[in-house]
Design an enzyme around this catalytic site. Structure first.
Site, PDB file in Angstrom:
ATOM      1  N   LYS A 182      51.490  69.207 -14.085  1.00 40.64           N
ATOM      2  CA  LYS A 182      52.202  70.675 -14.309  1.00 40.64           C
ATOM      3  C   LYS A 182      52.702  71.511 -13.366  1.00 40.64           C
ATOM      4  O   LYS A 182      53.455  72.266 -13.617  1.00 40.64           O
ATOM      5  CB  LYS A 182      50.879  71.204 -15.276  1.00 40.64           C
ATOM      6  CG  LYS A 182      49.620  71.620 -14.471  1.00 40.64           C
ATOM      7  CD  LYS A 182      48.528  72.065 -15.387  1.00 40.64           C
ATOM      8  CE  LYS A 182      47.285  72.251 -14.643  1.00 40.64           C
ATOM      9  NZ  LYS A 182      46.072  72.458 -15.547  1.00 40.64           N
ATOM     10  N   ARG A 234      35.726  77.812 -21.140  1.00 41.28           N
ATOM     11  CA  ARG A 234      37.141  77.593 -21.225  1.00 41.28           C
ATOM     12  C   ARG A 234      37.137  76.680 -22.669  1.00 41.28           C
ATOM     13  O   ARG A 234      36.575  77.054 -23.682  1.00 41.28           O
ATOM     14  CB  ARG A 234      38.123  76.961 -20.179  1.00 41.28           C
ATOM     15  CG  ARG A 234      39.683  77.701 -20.386  1.00 41.28           C
ATOM     16  CD  ARG A 234      40.499  77.127 -19.420  1.00 41.28           C
ATOM     17  NE  ARG A 234      40.716  75.574 -19.156  1.00 41.28           N
ATOM     18  CZ  ARG A 234      41.468  75.052 -18.402  1.00 41.28           C
ATOM     19  NH1 ARG A 234      42.277  75.635 -17.498  1.00 41.28           N
ATOM     20  NH2 ARG A 234      41.896  73.742 -18.603  1.00 41.28           N
TER      21      ARG A 234
END
Ligand SMILES: *Cc1c(COP(=O)(O)O)cnc(C)c1O
Length: 377
Positions: free
Chosen positions: A36, A131
């Site tokens: 990414k 998260r």
């Protein structure tokens, strides 16, 4: 050449990836190469695959589509939960996704059925970093529900640490992940092929000699690209810390007073502390700014320091011979500077294939010189 640009040394990236793949193989752990930060670059994908990663992961379906269009022949995993609005694209292009919501997994199953495919699901477990992830107490119920869906396969479980709460891996949270895998297998009589322990922040733990239990995969991005441990940003022994550098061009070079004058208020990006000393300074302006890079994540060459930045201008000071207009200056980047630069349409990416000079690689962290990339001639 175009400026500003990110220069990516594929030889160094290959060395970093290969070294981590080999070290983790000794612990029975495979590496998913995470693409990414460089937006799913097929060139990076190919280098990671040739270095021995078992698959590629990216958080954005757009990047996975870029790799598919680039004919990257490897398992491609979406490592952020799919959006409900994107399940069709996800089952079409990604072999597997990391998930924590049943409504999304149900939609994936339906979309996979329509596409006559089976989509692999890894359930993410919350281990304290706060998260993504299912609370451990709810995991078995979720696994039961997923096992009833016709067009998804429960491939395993995973966790992510050190991204939001700064919580690192330890014997307790990694031991829990292993026992949760055992518990699902016992309860439902299935085999979980994947127990993905986390990201680059797990490396130190995985290589420390600790009992790695059922953990058989890590998803690595930053450690491969920048050769550092995200938990403390220390260089990892034997890896290149400078595989990626940022080059920007000087558009003004002048001696000016150290202090601004006039009525001082806020600046474009907050406030700036008034310099302590009065006098004059060589101030050099480069054509790059907040829109292209996180200026606080730049490592200036020896003898130079970043004074500040606005949207399109980066202001540096140099001790020695001042740079001239048109000259290029080369910076090291941290992860934040890298992702912003890689995403800016104004920053080009140049891949160089120069073989990494292994003889120049420092053998120990202590022997490693401070990272000061050389200025271009
Ligand atoms: C970004 C990401 C990774 C890779 O993290 P690095 O610190 O770059 O190794 C792994 N897993 C997930 C879920 C991610 O979002």
């Amino acid at each position: 050449m175009n400026a500003p640009r990110l220069e990516v040394d594929l030889g160094k990236i290959h060395h970093n990836a290969r070294t981590l793949v080999e070290r983790l193989a000794e612990r029975g752990i495979t590496v998913t190469g995470v693409t990414k930060a460089l937006c799913g670059s097929p060139a990076i994908a190919e280098v990671l695959l040739s270095a021995g990663v078992s698959g590629l992961g990216d958080s954005r379906i757009e990047n996975i589509e870029i790799m598919r269009r680039g004919h990257v022949a490897a398992p491609l995993h979406l490592i952020r939960s799919p959006m409900l609005s994107q399940v069709g694209r996800v089952v079409a292009q990604a072999d597997r996704s990391l998930n924590s919501e049943l409504s999304i997994i149900e939609a994936l199953s339906e979309a996979a059925g329509k596409a006559k495919r089976v989509h692999e699901v890894v359930l993410m477990v919350e281990l304290g970093d706060l998260r993504e992830g299912i609370m451990p107490a709810d995991l078995n119920a979720m696994a039961a529900a997923v096992l009833c869906l016709p067009h998804v396969r429960l491939s395993g479980i995973g966790a992510n640490l050190a991204c939001h709460g700064g919580v690192g891996p330890d014997a307790t949270n990694m031991g829990l992940l292993s026992s949760l895998a055992d518990s699902i297998e016992t309860a439902f009589g299935v085999h979980l092929a994947v127990v993905s322990g986390g990201n680059s922040a797990n490396l130190h733990w995985a290589l420390s000699g600790a009992d790695t239990g059922r953990i058989n995969n890590l998803r690595l991005g930053e450690s491969i690209l920048l050769g550092c441990n995200p938990l403390n940003r220390e260089p990892i022994e034997g890896l290149w810390p400078d595989a990626i550098t940022l080059v920007a061009e000087v558009i003004e070079a002048r001696v000016k007073p150290t202090r601004p004058w006039g009525t001082v208020g806020q600046t474009a990006f907050g406030t700036v502390a008034m310099p302590a000393t009065e006098g004059h300074l060589h101030r050099t302006i480069l054509a790059i700014g907040h829109q292209d890079v996180d200026p606080s994540g730049l490592d200036a060459p020896r003898g130079m320091a970043v004074l500040g930045a606005s949207g399109d201008h980066l202001i540096i000071h140099s001790d020695g011979v001042p740079p001239v207009v048109g000259e290029e200056i080369r910076f090291g980047v941290n992860y934040s500077a890298l992702v912003r630069a890689a995403t800016s349409p104004f920053v080009s990416k140049v891949m160089t294939a120069g073989p990494a000079r292994l003889d120049r690689l420092p053998l120990t962290d202590k022997a490693r010189p401070a990272f000061h990339p050389a200025r271009l001639p």
